[in-house]
Design a protein around this motif. Structure first.
Motif, short mmCIF file in Angstrom:
data_model
loop_
_atom_site.label_atom_id
_atom_site.label_comp_id
_atom_site.label_asym_id
_atom_site.label_seq_id
_atom_site.Cartn_x
_atom_site.Cartn_y
_atom_site.Cartn_z
N SER A 54 0.85 -1.19 0.00
CA SER A 54 0.00 0.00 0.00
C SER A 54 0.89 1.24 0.00
O SER A 54 2.12 1.14 0.10
N LEU A 55 0.27 2.40 -0.11
CA LEU A 55 1.06 3.63 -0.20
C LEU A 55 1.91 3.84 1.04
O LEU A 55 3.11 4.12 0.94
N ASP A 56 1.32 3.68 2.21
CA ASP A 56 2.08 3.86 3.45
C ASP A 56 3.18 2.82 3.58
O ASP A 56 4.29 3.12 4.02
N GLN A 57 2.86 1.57 3.21
CA GLN A 57 3.87 0.52 3.30
C GLN A 57 5.01 0.74 2.31
O GLN A 57 6.16 0.42 2.60
N ALA A 58 4.69 1.31 1.13
CA ALA A 58 5.72 1.57 0.13
C ALA A 58 6.73 2.59 0.65
O ALA A 58 7.94 2.46 0.43
N PHE A 59 6.25 3.61 1.35
CA PHE A 59 7.17 4.60 1.93
C PHE A 59 8.06 3.96 2.99
O PHE A 59 9.24 4.31 3.12
N GLU A 60 7.50 3.01 3.74
CA GLU A 60 8.28 2.36 4.79
C GLU A 60 9.25 1.32 4.21
O GLU A 60 10.23 0.97 4.86
N ALA A 61 8.97 0.84 2.99
CA ALA A 61 9.77 -0.25 2.40
C ALA A 61 10.77 0.27 1.38
O ALA A 61 11.20 -0.49 0.50
#
Length: 291
Positions: free
Chosen positions: A123-130
């Protein structure tokens, strides 16, 4: 380039040419169109026109920024910028020169492939964290492929990940609303503490005021008791009621004096039956010899 003509070993004329190669570069020499040797940095001698310096390849570290737009798991399009640092492996200059026509385009294609297969899993938030794991995936894929072509992938960095402007504004509004909610909750909690503390202070003040009033009244009663006792002993033919009436009249006059001494007092006293009673008590006190 410098050339000097002389007769070759078989009697045919040729030229001995000097070619210069810069530091951090390697020249590629061909003879009759076939690879012959590599020319290192400095002066190199080649036999013209049989041999030619057909190209140079840099050994410096180079950087390539690749922009790729893809979709996340929650259907948000993001533009990702990946910066790839690479260099030619000195032992594989032949592969780097002859096997790839456009290495930058090849690197760009592999970055597109990795980004568009990795980010849709988050997801968008997970992409920033990954970001770190995405960068590692890009580097691993490029290293495995480009090493065969004579290129070393030093690093791959996800330098930017930017969703659409409207999505960014929505995310900022959500964050702002969350912060405002937390601020309102903290403010309400602070107001609650203030009200509770104010109530506790008011209750304590009333308690202390009541204690003070009780002590004051006790002192007044003790003083009256002592005054009545002394007055009865000193003045004969008087009883407790006469002394109490005298004290009340004295307090009444003190009250009138205090009220009259105040410049802004707007209280008006109107004679009534109580004043007649007080006057009678005053006359009886005079007749009894108390004044």
């Amino acid at each position: 380039n410098y050339s000097a003509c002389q007769e070759g070993p078989m009697g045919d004329a040729g030229c001995c040419c000097i070619v210069c190669v810069s530091t951090s570069e390697v020249g590629v020499v061909e003879q009759f169109g076939q690879y012959e040797k590599l020319a290192g940095a400095g002066c190199n001698f080649i036999w013209c026109p049989c041999q030619q310096l057909v190209g140079k390849i840099s050994l410096r570290v180079q950087s390539l920024d690749v922009r790729c737009e893809t979709k996340t798991l929650d259907n948000v399009f993001v533009e990702t910028v990946v910066s790839v640092q690479y260099s030619v492996i000195q032992e594989k200059v032949y592969e780097a020169f002859y096997r790839l026509q456009n290495p930058r385009q090849q690197i760009q294609a592999y970055v597109y492939d990795v980004i568009r297969s990795t980010i849709p899993q988050f997801s968008l938030d997970q992409a920033f964290e990954a970001k770190e794991s995405i960068a590692q995936s890009v580097k691993a894929s490029l290293s495995e492929t480009m090493n065969a072509y004579g290129y070393l992938i030093l690093n791959a960095l996800v330098t930017d990940m930017s969703p659409d402007l409207r999505v960014r504004n929505a995310m900022n509004e959500i964050n702002a609303s969350k912060r405002l909610k937390e601020a309102a909750s903290e403010k309400a909690e602070g107001d609650k503490v203030l009200v509770v503390k104010s109530a506790e202070a008011a209750a304590e003040a009333k308690y202390l005021s009541g204690v003070g009033v009780a002590r004051q009244r006790k002192a007044i009663v003790d003083g009256l008791r002592e005054s009545i006792s002394l007055f009865t002993t000193a003045v004969h033919n008087t009883n407790s009621k006469d002394i109490v009436d005298l004290l009340l009249i004295t307090q009444y006059f003190d009250m009138l004096k205090d009220v009259g001494a105040r410049p802004n007092c707007s209280t008006v006293f109107i004679p009534d039956e109580e004043d007649d009673i007080i006057a009678d008590k005053l006359n009886n006190a005079k007749k009894s010899g108390l004044f």
